[in-house]
Design a protein around this motif. Structure first.
Motif, PDB file in Angstrom:
ATOM      1  N   PHE A  20       0.393   1.679 -17.005  1.00  0.00           N
ATOM      2  CA  PHE A  20       1.684   1.514 -17.681  1.00  0.00           C
ATOM      3  C   PHE A  20       1.491   0.925 -19.068  1.00  0.00           C
ATOM      4  O   PHE A  20       0.572   0.131 -19.314  1.00  0.00           O
ATOM      5  N   TYR A  22       4.142  -0.994 -21.890  1.00  0.00           N
ATOM      6  CA  TYR A  22       5.501  -1.454 -22.198  1.00  0.00           C
ATOM      7  C   TYR A  22       5.598  -1.814 -23.669  1.00  0.00           C
ATOM      8  O   TYR A  22       4.746  -2.526 -24.218  1.00  0.00           O
ATOM      9  N   LEU A  28       9.261   1.132 -20.697  1.00  0.00           N
ATOM     10  CA  LEU A  28       8.110   1.266 -19.805  1.00  0.00           C
ATOM     11  C   LEU A  28       7.695   2.734 -19.702  1.00  0.00           C
ATOM     12  O   LEU A  28       8.487   3.585 -19.318  1.00  0.00           O
ATOM     13  N   GLU A 296       6.174   0.713  -9.635  1.00  0.00           N
ATOM     14  CA  GLU A 296       7.074   0.434 -10.761  1.00  0.00           C
ATOM     15  C   GLU A 296       7.752  -0.920 -10.599  1.00  0.00           C
ATOM     16  O   GLU A 296       7.944  -1.650 -11.579  1.00  0.00           O
ATOM     17  N   MET A 300       7.427  -3.836 -13.303  1.00  0.00           N
ATOM     18  CA  MET A 300       8.609  -4.450 -13.912  1.00  0.00           C
ATOM     19  C   MET A 300       8.602  -5.968 -13.723  1.00  0.00           C
ATOM     20  O   MET A 300       8.923  -6.723 -14.644  1.00  0.00           O
ATOM     21  N   ILE A 303       5.958  -7.486 -16.092  1.00  0.00           N
ATOM     22  CA  ILE A 303       6.347  -7.404 -17.504  1.00  0.00           C
ATOM     23  C   ILE A 303       7.489  -8.373 -17.813  1.00  0.00           C
ATOM     24  O   ILE A 303       7.557  -8.950 -18.899  1.00  0.00           O
TER      25      ILE A 303
END
Length: 509
Positions: A20, A22, A28, A296, A300, A303
């Motif tokens: 990933f 961001y 994202l 995910e 999330m 992050i």
């Protein structure tokens, strides 16, 4: 600021690496997504000891994933393990070997943590305020119930697609009648033991590989006109159709079913039984898919530690559209100016009863104005075509597929012929809806003409009824030469809405 992380999801059936990135502007993004079948649950013996062969297989996979991550300059890798390793009595030995031979520290998450991360991803990418989330893994099944996007109940059940296969289909065909009956009986007993589950009457939101496969099979069987399973919806009859197709297909012919992954062909029927049983017991309203899951949700959560305002579960569509616009270099100020002119023009037409639409249609029109002619990023000579296909086939969170196609039709509007051509591909819209789309597209085309130079010269505009002719007065600041020319060319779109002549006056503000 930009942040890159890698997630390794060590499941009972597959091991998957997702890289990933961001960025505060683009949100994202997935840089890479690679999976390999591991079937770790098969390496557990009767005493729940993971065989050396299974551990060696896992270590080999992780070393390969480490090399891939280095190619993408991803140094922060987070491996997480679910049911197969969680249930292993030699879990400490597995973790120690991985740390020693690969240099990775595996985090073994509980069933409730697994359910939470799946919930976290779904509520941030699907617009439903209430729902029942199901995630069928290889060795466990997580269920989560939420209201107003807040988690209310969650449970982890001790079965998954791999364990159901080993329990009921050992040395039997994938569609063995007795095995199917025994599987359904067992699954329903497990589901009925959950007191909070029955008669919830909310949508089921399914995540995980088995769910995606079922969605793809159904899309293929119905010649679904757009791409992507995220937000795709089925009902109970649709689930039954997929089940019947799988049951009536001989084992040697399963690979011929479009949408069915080869490494899931022997375990797809048990998962379909679970979905059907859950639908019946909860009396669900629909069966919807999310391509976002535990990975995910974990990403999330990580992050958010550095960027607390990164994700907003109540503004999913807005944020997703912003990310799409950023991907195709839509200038923020240009997009906002198009929205402003579009709304002002609509209100003037509404004031004289030339048009009246629902709040939802107005909402789609306003957002289409922001990303109008997005496809010019690829080729200005085929802007409309690129715009339609990009938007209709993009994964836009927080919006149903039918509205996604409407958004694409509006943002790509050029003329009636092209609108009908694109709309006919789906066959979703009746003549009344097409009439509305035509009017809204016409407003957007003319609004775009009033800022064709991207210099924001329009300060205000208003309609007047002068001797049976309508006059549109446009107050400007700056040089309106480009807008005057384009307004004269495109005013026919507004005249069709009014069914009469339109006079245009530019006056300095």
């Amino acid at each position: 600021m930009m942040k890159r992380i890698g997630l390794v999801d060590i499941g009972s059936n597959t091991v998957r690496l997702v890289l990933f990135e961001y960025d505060e502007e683009t949100g994202l993004k997935e840089l890479q997504n690679i999976k390999t079948p591991a079937r770790l649950a098969w390496y557990l013996d009767e005493d729940k000891v993971m065989a050396e062969e299974g551990i060696d297989n896992l270590i080999s996979i992780l070393k390969s994933f480490q090399l891939i991550s280095e190619k993408y300059s991803v140094k922060e890798i987070h491996p997480v393990a679910t049911a197969a390793i969680r249930q292993s009595v030699n879990v400490d030995d597995i973790l120690e070997r991985v740390k020693s031979e690969v240099g990775m520290e595996i985090k073994v998450i509980t069933g409730r943590e697994e359910a939470f991360y799946g919930y976290h991803a779904v509520v941030h990418t699907i617009s439903n305020m209430d729902g029942l989330i199901i995630d069928i893994g290889g060795g466990s099944t997580e269920l989560t119930y939420f209201e107003n996007k807040e988690l209310i109940h969650s449970v982890s059940l001790p079965f998954g697609v791999v364990t159901l296969k080993s329990m009921f289909f050992d040395d039997k065909k994938h569609n063995d009648e007795e095995a199917l009956e025994e599987t359904e009986k067992y699954v329903k007993k497990q589901l009925k033991s959950i007191k909070w589950l029955s008669k919830r009457k909310v949508p089921i939101l399914a995540i995980g590989g088995s769910a995606r496969n079922i969605a793809r099979i159904h899309q293929s069987s119905t010649n679904y006109p757009i791409a992507g399973v995220h937000g795709y919806s089925m009902d109970r009859n649709d689930l039954q159709d997929v089940y019947d197709l799988l049951e009536n297909t001989k084992e040697d012919n399963l690979d011929d079913i479009d949408g069915l992954s080869k490494d899931r062909s022997d375990i797809i029927l048990p998962s379909t039984i679970v979905f059907k049983s859950l639908y019946d017991i909860s009396r669900a309203q629909e069966f919807k898919f999310s391509r976002q899951g535990i990975r995910e949700g974990l990403a999330m959560s990580m992050i958010t530690r550095d960027y607390p305002a990164a994700f907003n579960k109540y503004h999913i569509f807005r944020d997703s559209l912003k990310e799409l616009a950023s991907d195709f270099q839509i200038d923020f100020e240009e997009g906002k100016k198009r929205q402003e002119i579009t709304e002002r023009l609509y209100h003037e037409l509404e004031r004289y009863d030339f048009i009246s639409i629902s709040r939802h249609e107005k909402y789609l029109m306003k957002n289409a104005a922001y990303i109008f002619y997005l496809g010019s990023f690829i080729d200005r000579d085929a802007t409309s075509q690129h715009t339609y296909y990009l938007i209709s086939n993009s994964n836009i969170n927080g919006i149903v597929h039918r509205d996604r196609v409407k958004l694409a039709l509006l943002a790509s509007f050029k003329n009636k012929t092209l609108l009908k051509f694109f709309a006919d591909e789906s066959g979703w819209f009746n003549s009344e809806e097409m009439s509305i789309l035509m009017k809204l597209g016409s407003i957007l085309k003319f609004a775009n003409a009033l800022n064709i130079s991207n210099t924001s010269i329009v300060e205000d505009l208003y309609l007047d009824d002068e001797e049976d002719d309508m006059t549109l007065t446009i107050k400007y600041k700056g040089d309106p030469i480009a807008e005057e020319y384009q307004a004269a060319r495109q005013k026919k779109h507004i005249e069709k809405i009014m069914d009469g002549h339109l006079e245009i006056k530019f006056i300095e503000a």
